[in-house]
Design a protein around this motif. Structure first.
Motif, PDB file in Angstrom:
ATOM      1  N   ARG A 209       1.026  -1.056   0.067  1.00 51.90           N
ATOM      2  CA  ARG A 209      -0.274   0.425  -0.100  1.00 51.90           C
ATOM      3  C   ARG A 209       1.412   0.942   0.317  1.00 51.90           C
ATOM      4  N   GLU A 210       2.171   1.303   0.255  1.00 55.38           N
ATOM      5  CA  GLU A 210       2.786   2.213   0.036  1.00 55.38           C
ATOM      6  C   GLU A 210       3.683   2.270  -1.045  1.00 55.38           C
ATOM      7  N   ASP A 211       3.541   1.678  -1.757  1.00 58.74           N
ATOM      8  CA  ASP A 211       4.355   1.890  -2.800  1.00 58.74           C
ATOM      9  C   ASP A 211       3.288   2.103  -4.472  1.00 58.74           C
ATOM     10  N   VAL A 212       3.856   3.886  -4.606  1.00 61.92           N
ATOM     11  CA  VAL A 212       2.188   4.523  -5.467  1.00 61.92           C
ATOM     12  C   VAL A 212       2.417   4.065  -6.667  1.00 61.92           C
ATOM     13  N   SER A 213       3.001   2.802  -6.762  1.00 63.36           N
ATOM     14  CA  SER A 213       3.353   2.216  -8.791  1.00 63.36           C
ATOM     15  C   SER A 213       2.335   1.395  -8.323  1.00 63.36           C
ATOM     16  N   ASN A 214       1.583   1.685  -7.067  1.00 64.35           N
ATOM     17  CA  ASN A 214       0.454   0.084  -7.412  1.00 64.35           C
ATOM     18  C   ASN A 214      -0.317   0.468  -6.941  1.00 64.35           C
ATOM     19  N   PHE A 215      -0.863   2.168  -7.611  1.00 68.29           N
ATOM     20  CA  PHE A 215      -2.015   2.774  -7.130  1.00 68.29           C
ATOM     21  C   PHE A 215      -3.295   2.277  -7.884  1.00 68.29           C
ATOM     22  N   ASP A 216      -2.872   2.274  -9.589  1.00 72.08           N
ATOM     23  CA  ASP A 216      -3.734   1.159 -10.399  1.00 72.08           C
ATOM     24  C   ASP A 216      -4.109  -0.007 -10.518  1.00 72.08           C
ATOM     25  N   GLN A 217      -3.197  -1.073  -9.890  1.00 69.39           N
ATOM     26  CA  GLN A 217      -3.474  -2.459  -9.826  1.00 69.39           C
ATOM     27  C   GLN A 217      -4.217  -2.518  -9.065  1.00 69.39           C
ATOM     28  N   ARG A 218      -4.460  -1.793  -7.645  1.00 71.34           N
ATOM     29  CA  ARG A 218      -4.710  -1.773  -6.630  1.00 71.34           C
ATOM     30  C   ARG A 218      -6.328  -0.987  -6.971  1.00 71.34           C
ATOM     31  N   LEU A 219      -6.359  -0.411  -7.462  1.00 75.41           N
ATOM     32  CA  LEU A 219      -8.187   0.403  -8.127  1.00 75.41           C
ATOM     33  C   LEU A 219      -9.119  -0.405  -9.503  1.00 75.41           C
ATOM     34  N   PHE A 220      -7.993  -1.507  -9.950  1.00 78.92           N
ATOM     35  CA  PHE A 220      -8.373  -2.703 -10.998  1.00 78.92           C
ATOM     36  C   PHE A 220      -8.317  -3.612 -10.107  1.00 78.92           C
ATOM     37  N   TYR A 221      -8.043  -4.213  -9.165  1.00 79.76           N
ATOM     38  CA  TYR A 221      -8.825  -5.239  -8.208  1.00 79.76           C
ATOM     39  C   TYR A 221      -9.870  -4.597  -7.451  1.00 79.76           C
ATOM     40  N   GLN A 222      -9.974  -3.158  -6.877  1.00 82.20           N
ATOM     41  CA  GLN A 222     -10.785  -2.959  -6.178  1.00 82.20           C
ATOM     42  C   GLN A 222     -11.909  -3.282  -7.155  1.00 82.20           C
ATOM     43  N   SER A 223     -11.828  -2.185  -8.106  1.00 84.95           N
ATOM     44  CA  SER A 223     -13.122  -2.779  -9.485  1.00 84.95           C
ATOM     45  C   SER A 223     -13.562  -4.090  -9.690  1.00 84.95           C
ATOM     46  N   VAL A 224     -12.649  -5.151  -9.511  1.00 86.72           N
ATOM     47  CA  VAL A 224     -12.836  -5.910 -10.342  1.00 86.72           C
ATOM     48  C   VAL A 224     -14.004  -6.745  -8.580  1.00 86.72           C
ATOM     49  N   ILE A 225     -13.163  -6.671  -7.592  1.00 88.27           N
ATOM     50  CA  ILE A 225     -14.604  -7.250  -6.287  1.00 88.27           C
ATOM     51  C   ILE A 225     -15.616  -6.532  -6.425  1.00 88.27           C
ATOM     52  N   ILE A 226     -15.441  -5.374  -6.817  1.00 89.68           N
ATOM     53  CA  ILE A 226     -17.292  -4.656  -6.688  1.00 89.68           C
ATOM     54  C   ILE A 226     -18.016  -5.788  -7.692  1.00 89.68           C
ATOM     55  N   CYS A 227     -17.545  -6.164  -8.898  1.00 87.47           N
ATOM     56  CA  CYS A 227     -18.187  -6.702 -10.022  1.00 87.47           C
ATOM     57  C   CYS A 227     -18.654  -7.916  -9.465  1.00 87.47           C
TER      58      CYS A 227
END
Length: 261
Positions: A209-227
Motif C-alpha cells: 500500500r505504501e508503493d505508489v506504483s501499485n496505485f492503478d493495480q489496487r484500483l483495478f482489483y478493487q473494481s473487480v471485487i465490486i463487479c
C-alpha cells in the motif's frame, strides 16, 4: 406479460414453430420473446447517472464498477413463464438499454422519431422521453465516451473516420468491437465469480500500500471485487424472486423448476 412495449395477443406471432432438435418449451420461449417489441428502457441510464454524480471524484474503473453494482441492486427483474435460465437484458425481452456514459447523441437526435422510423423502430413512452431530457442528457453532455473520442481525433482523421460512411469509426466511439471482448469462457465460466473475487482479493492484499506504483493495480482489483459482488447481488435477487414465485405457483412441476432456479 404486460410490460410496456409487449403485445398481449399471441395471434400477432406469425413465425412457424421449430420442429427439429427443439422442445415445446423452446418454442414457447421463442413465441414469448416475439410478443415484445423493442422498447427503450431508462432504468440503467437513471441509475448510472445517479451513481456517477455521487462518485465524480473516484477513478473511472471504480465509478464503472460501482455503477454496475448499484444498477443490478435496483433494476427490475422477473422470471417469465417456461424459463429455466433466467434474466433479461432490461425490464423485458427486447429492451433497448440507454448507456449514457457511452453516448447520448443519437438518442437526442431521434427521440421523437425513433418509434416511427422505417428501420429498427424503438418504442418509447412520453414518460421515458422526459426522464432522458430532464435527468440524463443534461448531466452527460460533453462527458460521454463518444465525446472523448471525437475530441481526440485530428481534423484529418475526423474528416474520414467519423460520421462520413467512409470508415465506420462510430463503432469504436460508441461500443467495443469484437477485439475488445474479454475471454469470458476462460475466466468467468471456468472460475466463477466467487473464485474470481477470491483471486482479486488475494492479489490486492499482496500489493504494498505504501508503493505508489501499485496505485492503478489496487484500483483495478478493487473494481473487480465490486463487479463480482454485483453479480452475486443480481443472482441473489433472482433466487429470492424464484422462491417468491414458487410459493404462488399452482403447477407442481413448475414449482419444482422455480425452486431449482
Amino acid at each position: 406479460m404486460k410490460e410496456r412495449g409487449c403485445s398481449i395477443s399471441a395471434e400477432s406471432i406469425d413465425r412457424e414453430a421449430w420442429t427439429h432438435g427443439v422442445t415445446d418449451r423452446v418454442n414457447k420461449l421463442r413465441d414469448q420473446y416475439w410478443l415484445c417489441t423493442p422498447t427503450i428502457d431508462t432504468e440503467r441510464a437513471v441509475s448510472y447517472t445517479k451513481t456517477y454524480k455521487e462518485n465524480e471524484a473516484k477513478d473511472a474503473c471504480i465509478k464503472r464498477a460501482r455503477a454496475l453494482y448499484d444498477y443490478l441492486s435496483v433494476r427490475t427483474i422477473n422470471i417469465l413463464p417456461n424459463e429455466l435460465i433466467v434474466g433479461t437484458y432490461g425490464k423485458q425481452p427486447r429492451s433497448v438499454l440507454v448507456s449514457p456514459e457511452v453516448l447520448i447523441s443519437w438518442y437526442k437526435d431521434e427521440l421523437d422519431t425513433m418509434a416511427t422510423r422505417p428501420q429498427d423502430p424503438y418504442q418509447i413512452s412520453e414518460e421515458d422521453k422526459e426522464i432522458l431530457k430532464a435527468e440524463v442528457f443534461p448531466y452527460w453532455e460533453g462527458k460521454t465516451m463518444e465525446d472523448y473520442y471525437i475530441a481526440n481525433l485530428s481534423e484529418d482523421v475526423k474528416s474520414v473516420a467519423y460520421n462520413t460512411g467512409i470508415v465506420f469509426g462510430e463503432c469504436k466511439s460508441q461500443a467495443g468491437a469484437g477485439e475488445f471482448a474479454a475471454d469470458f469462457s476462460g475466466i468467468i465460466l471456468k472460475k466463477g465469480f466467487k473464485a474470481l473475487k477470491e483471486e482479486a482479493t488475494l492479489r490486492l492484499n499482496e500489493l504494498d500500500r505504501e508503493d505508489v506504483s501499485n496505485f492503478d493495480q489496487r484500483l483495478f482489483y478493487q473494481s473487480v471485487i465490486i463487479c463480482c459482488d454485483a453479480a452475486k447481488v443480481l443472482a441473489d435477487r433472482y433466487a429470492e424472486k424464484a422462491l417468491e414465485l414458487s410459493k404462488e405457483e399452482k403447477d407442481p412441476e413448475r414449482q419444482k423448476e422455480l425452486l431449482k432456479i
